[in-house]
Design a protein around this motif. Structure first.
Motif, short mmCIF file in Angstrom:
data_model
loop_
_atom_site.label_atom_id
_atom_site.label_comp_id
_atom_site.label_asym_id
_atom_site.label_seq_id
_atom_site.Cartn_x
_atom_site.Cartn_y
_atom_site.Cartn_z
N LEU A 1 16.89 -13.47 11.61
CA LEU A 1 16.00 -12.41 11.15
C LEU A 1 16.00 -11.20 12.06
O LEU A 1 15.56 -10.11 11.65
N TYR B 1 12.21 -15.15 5.58
CA TYR B 1 11.76 -13.78 5.38
C TYR B 1 12.17 -13.17 4.05
O TYR B 1 12.06 -11.95 3.86
N TYR C 1 12.76 -1.88 8.09
CA TYR C 1 13.05 -3.09 8.86
C TYR C 1 13.35 -2.64 10.29
O TYR C 1 14.24 -1.80 10.52
N GLY D 1 5.25 -15.89 13.02
CA GLY D 1 5.05 -14.77 12.11
C GLY D 1 3.59 -14.37 12.01
O GLY D 1 2.71 -15.22 11.80
N GLN E 1 1.77 -12.44 9.49
CA GLN E 1 2.23 -11.99 8.18
C GLN E 1 1.11 -11.36 7.36
O GLN E 1 0.04 -11.05 7.87
N THR F 1 4.03 -19.14 4.38
CA THR F 1 4.85 -17.94 4.32
C THR F 1 4.81 -17.40 2.90
O THR F 1 4.08 -17.91 2.05
#
Length: 389
Positions: A142, A234, A243, A312, A314, A353
């Motif tokens: 990632l 992801y 990104y 993460g 998120q 996730t």
């Protein structure tokens, strides 16, 4: 008199061309091996695969001395699958690299399909670029340390070496009429390598990475924007407008042993820009840390171990996904150009996730470049052989 001077000048020019030194080198790597995966979509998988420790490839590298310390250079590098002979990198003829440029004491400028600064400077310090191969790269690669994504339409500068210090940067034109920043990619990096110490830091920024022609989708095969990312870690955040990767790493060698570490911060900003997302306008962030160790038992035998942790932070509505990953490897060199190796990687996932459809789901293990697991755990092992020419 003037005619004589012109004739001498012309002869001098031709003489310079005749004495210019040039060379073209053919090179390559063939990497093949047998794999075992405990959970590939819910079942055990036994298979052969190509290019795990290093991507199987062949390439042409050329240089021409133009005089005065100036050289013209080029690289054309093809990736392929040993098992069936097909082209790699989405079917591109020179999908690994393709560039041309000029090099001098002031540095090197190249144009074409190339690697970003994160790959060039920090990537070599992670275990995936050493003895572990892509299965030991950070979950889903990632942070792109393992070079999952290359940049098209790129201008690149690389400095000369100043006592072990090098630096450089890239800029990739998005190529969108009326939108100069659309799909643009840029990066900066620096590295220090002198004696036993290695240090590196780099930054990567990509606009609409999953849009057609973006960083995640420039191999030429994906038919839908969200198909550009298949790794479950992801894939739910590929709709981001930006990104961004900030990476750093270091290594120190003492005797036959080397210990190293890397850190990366990955941010998917302003979701819902490249394609629809129920989390439009939100962002997702990952932090990744790795420690690795290798020991040269004999000149022919290398052993290594690594641990990687990904966390993460998120979007709203789900907890923080976490991924613990360990890797072990043994590499035995039969000669300077041929080696055999064994690598094992285990990954454990916890938390929630977001999947590609935008649903909040339980995090599952997904070792880089493998079929996702249906559970929190996944283990893979490989026995391979690599030959360089």
């Amino acid at each position: 008199m003037k005619k004589s001077l012109l004739a001498l000048a012309a002869l001098g020019a031709f003489a310079g061309v005749a004495h210019a030194q040039s060379s073209v080198t053919l090179y390559g790597i063939i990497d093949e091996g047998f794999n075992f995966n405990t959970n590939a979509g819910g079942s055990h998988l036994y298979n052969l695969s190509s290019g795990e420790l290093q991507g199987s490839r062949w390439g042409l590298r050329g240089t021409e001395d133009l005089g005065g310390g100036l050289k013209a250079i080029f690289v054309l590098e093809n990736g392929f699958d040993v098992n069936n002979g097909k082209l790699g990198q989405g079917g591109l003829l020179f999908g690994r690299q393709a560039f041309v440029g000029l090099s001098s004491q002031a540095g090197t400028v190249t144009l074409g399909r190339q690697y970003d600064s994160v790959v060039d400077y920090v990537g070599p310090l992670e275990v995936g670029d050493q003895w572990g191969g892509y299965i030991a790269a950070h979950p889903g690669d990632l942070d792109n340390f393992n070079n999952a994504y290359r940049t098209n339409n790129t201008v690149k500068y690389t400095s000369s070496n100043y006592g072990g210090l090098t630096f450089g940067g890239t800029y990739s034109f998005g190529g969108q009429s009326g939108n100069f920043t659309g799909n643009q990619i840029w990066s900066l990096g620096a590295g220090y390598n002198n004696g036993p110490l290695q240090l590196a830091a780099a930054y990567l920024n990509s606009r609409t990475p999953a849009a057609s022609g973006g960083l995640f989708n420039n191999g030429g095969t994906a038919t839908a924007a969200n198909a550009a990312v298949t790794n479950t870690i992801y894939s739910g955040f590929a709709s981001a407008n930006t990104y961004q990767v900030i990476g750093a790493g270091g290594a120190y060698t003492f005797g036959a042993a080397t210990i190293g570490a890397t850190y990366s911060n990955i941010r998917f900003g302003n979701l819902g820009s490249a394609f629809a997302s129920p989390f439009k306008g939100q962002s997702a962030t990952f932090n990744n840390g790795e420690v690795n160790f290798k020991y040269q038992l004999t000149p022919a035998l290398l052993v290594g171990a690594a641990y990687d942790y990904t966390r993460g932070t998120q979007v709203e509505g789900n907890s923080r996904a976490q991924y613990h990953q360990g890797a072990l490897g043994i590499d035995y060199f039969l000669s300077k150009r041929t080696d055999v190796y064994v690598t094992g990687v285990y990954q454990h996932a916890t938390g929630d996730t977001v999947n590609a459809a935008g649903d909040v789901v339980a995090a599952t293990a997904n070792i880089n470049n493998l079929t996702p697991s249906t559970s929190q755990n996944q283990f893979t092992a490989r026995v391979g052989i690599r030959h360089k020419f």
